[in-house]
Design a protein around this motif. Structure first.
Motif: not given
Length: 133
Positions: A31-34, A2-9, A122-125, A109-120
Protein backbone atom coordinates in the motif's frame (compact mmCIF):
# COMPACT_ATOMS: atom_id res chain seq x y z
CA UNK A 1 3.40 5.84 -14.48
CA UNK A 2 3.26 4.81 -10.81
CA UNK A 3 4.24 7.27 -8.08
CA UNK A 4 7.55 6.76 -6.34
CA UNK A 5 8.91 7.81 -2.97
CA UNK A 6 12.46 9.02 -2.45
CA UNK A 7 14.31 7.51 0.49
CA UNK A 8 17.57 9.18 1.50
CA UNK A 9 20.03 6.72 3.08
CA UNK A 10 22.93 8.16 5.08
CA UNK A 11 25.83 5.94 6.12
CA UNK A 12 29.57 6.11 5.58
CA UNK A 13 29.47 2.30 5.21
CA UNK A 14 28.43 1.10 1.75
CA UNK A 15 27.47 -2.30 3.25
CA UNK A 16 24.93 -0.64 5.54
CA UNK A 17 23.46 1.31 2.62
CA UNK A 18 23.20 -1.96 0.69
CA UNK A 19 21.46 -3.69 3.65
CA UNK A 20 18.87 -0.89 3.65
CA UNK A 21 18.24 -1.18 -0.10
CA UNK A 22 17.92 -4.96 0.05
CA UNK A 23 15.68 -4.94 3.13
CA UNK A 24 13.27 -2.42 1.63
CA UNK A 25 13.25 -3.85 -1.86
CA UNK A 26 11.48 -1.84 -4.54
CA UNK A 27 8.32 -1.56 -2.46
CA UNK A 28 8.37 -2.14 1.30
CA UNK A 29 4.58 -2.81 1.46
CA UNK A 30 1.77 -3.20 -1.09
CA UNK A 31 0.00 0.00 0.00
CA UNK A 32 2.99 2.36 -0.35
CA UNK A 33 4.71 3.66 -3.48
CA UNK A 34 7.76 2.12 -5.07
CA UNK A 35 10.94 3.58 -3.61
CA UNK A 36 14.00 5.15 -5.15
CA UNK A 37 17.10 5.43 -3.01
CA UNK A 38 19.32 8.46 -2.71
CA UNK A 39 22.56 7.43 -1.03
CA UNK A 40 24.72 9.83 0.98
CA UNK A 41 28.03 9.05 2.67
CA UNK A 42 28.68 12.45 4.28
CA UNK A 43 26.69 14.91 6.41
CA UNK A 44 27.26 17.63 3.78
CA UNK A 45 25.66 15.44 1.11
CA UNK A 46 22.61 14.85 3.33
CA UNK A 47 22.11 18.58 3.87
CA UNK A 48 22.58 19.30 0.15
CA UNK A 49 19.97 16.71 -0.85
CA UNK A 50 17.47 17.89 1.76
CA UNK A 51 17.92 21.47 0.53
CA UNK A 52 17.01 20.27 -2.98
CA UNK A 53 13.77 18.81 -1.64
CA UNK A 54 11.77 15.81 -2.77
CA UNK A 55 12.93 13.44 -0.01
CA UNK A 56 10.04 11.47 1.53
CA UNK A 57 11.90 9.60 4.29
CA UNK A 58 15.45 9.70 5.68
CA UNK A 59 17.21 6.57 6.91
CA UNK A 60 20.19 7.57 9.06
CA UNK A 61 22.91 5.28 10.38
CA UNK A 62 23.47 5.97 14.08
CA UNK A 63 26.95 4.44 13.77
CA UNK A 64 28.08 6.63 10.85
CA UNK A 65 31.40 8.48 10.99
CA UNK A 66 32.30 11.37 11.31
CA UNK A 67 28.76 12.40 12.34
CA UNK A 68 26.40 9.76 13.63
CA UNK A 69 22.83 9.52 12.48
CA UNK A 70 21.51 10.66 15.86
CA UNK A 71 23.35 13.98 15.68
CA UNK A 72 22.42 14.32 12.02
CA UNK A 73 18.77 13.67 12.86
CA UNK A 74 18.70 16.28 15.59
CA UNK A 75 20.36 18.80 13.28
CA UNK A 76 17.98 18.30 10.38
CA UNK A 77 14.94 18.32 12.67
CA UNK A 78 16.14 21.76 13.90
CA UNK A 79 17.28 23.19 10.57
CA UNK A 80 15.23 21.70 7.70
CA UNK A 81 11.78 23.20 7.14
CA UNK A 82 9.19 20.41 6.86
CA UNK A 83 11.84 17.81 7.61
CA UNK A 84 10.83 14.39 6.28
CA UNK A 85 10.28 11.54 8.75
CA UNK A 86 13.49 9.89 9.98
CA UNK A 87 14.15 6.19 10.51
CA UNK A 88 17.26 5.77 12.66
CA UNK A 89 19.48 2.69 12.56
CA UNK A 90 20.77 2.05 16.09
CA UNK A 91 23.48 -0.28 17.34
CA UNK A 92 21.59 -1.73 20.33
CA UNK A 93 17.97 -1.80 21.49
CA UNK A 94 19.13 0.04 24.63
CA UNK A 95 19.95 3.05 22.41
CA UNK A 96 16.25 3.69 21.75
CA UNK A 97 16.26 6.53 24.30
CA UNK A 98 18.98 8.25 22.25
CA UNK A 99 16.79 7.92 19.17
CA UNK A 100 14.06 9.72 21.13
CA UNK A 101 16.54 12.46 22.09
CA UNK A 102 17.47 12.90 18.42
CA UNK A 103 13.74 13.24 17.55
CA UNK A 104 13.76 10.29 15.17
CA UNK A 105 10.30 9.16 14.09
CA UNK A 106 11.26 5.47 14.31
CA UNK A 107 14.29 3.32 15.07
CA UNK A 108 15.43 -0.20 14.21
CA UNK A 109 18.58 -2.04 15.24
CA UNK A 110 21.59 -2.97 13.16
CA UNK A 111 22.19 -5.28 11.45
CA UNK A 112 19.09 -4.53 9.42
CA UNK A 113 16.38 -7.17 9.84
CA UNK A 114 14.37 -7.03 6.58
CA UNK A 115 10.82 -7.55 7.91
CA UNK A 116 11.23 -5.09 10.80
CA UNK A 117 12.94 -2.51 8.59
CA UNK A 118 10.42 -2.73 5.72
CA UNK A 119 7.55 -2.40 8.21
CA UNK A 120 9.07 0.69 9.86
CA UNK A 121 9.85 2.29 6.48
CA UNK A 122 6.35 1.59 5.15
CA UNK A 123 4.83 3.14 8.28
CA UNK A 124 6.83 6.35 7.77
CA UNK A 125 5.92 6.46 4.07
CA UNK A 126 2.24 6.19 5.02
CA UNK A 127 2.66 8.92 7.64
CA UNK A 128 4.29 11.23 5.10
CA UNK A 129 1.54 10.56 2.59
CA UNK A 130 -1.15 11.42 5.15
CA UNK A 131 0.59 14.67 6.12
CA UNK A 132 0.86 15.83 2.51
CA UNK A 133 -2.80 15.03 1.75
Amino acid sequence: MQPTATVLVYSDDSNTREQVRLAAGRRPAPDVPFVEFLECATPAAVLRELDRGGVDVCVLDGEAVPMGGMGMCRQIKDEVFNCPPVLLLIGRPQDAWLATWSRADAAVTLPVEPVEFASALASLLRQGRLQSA
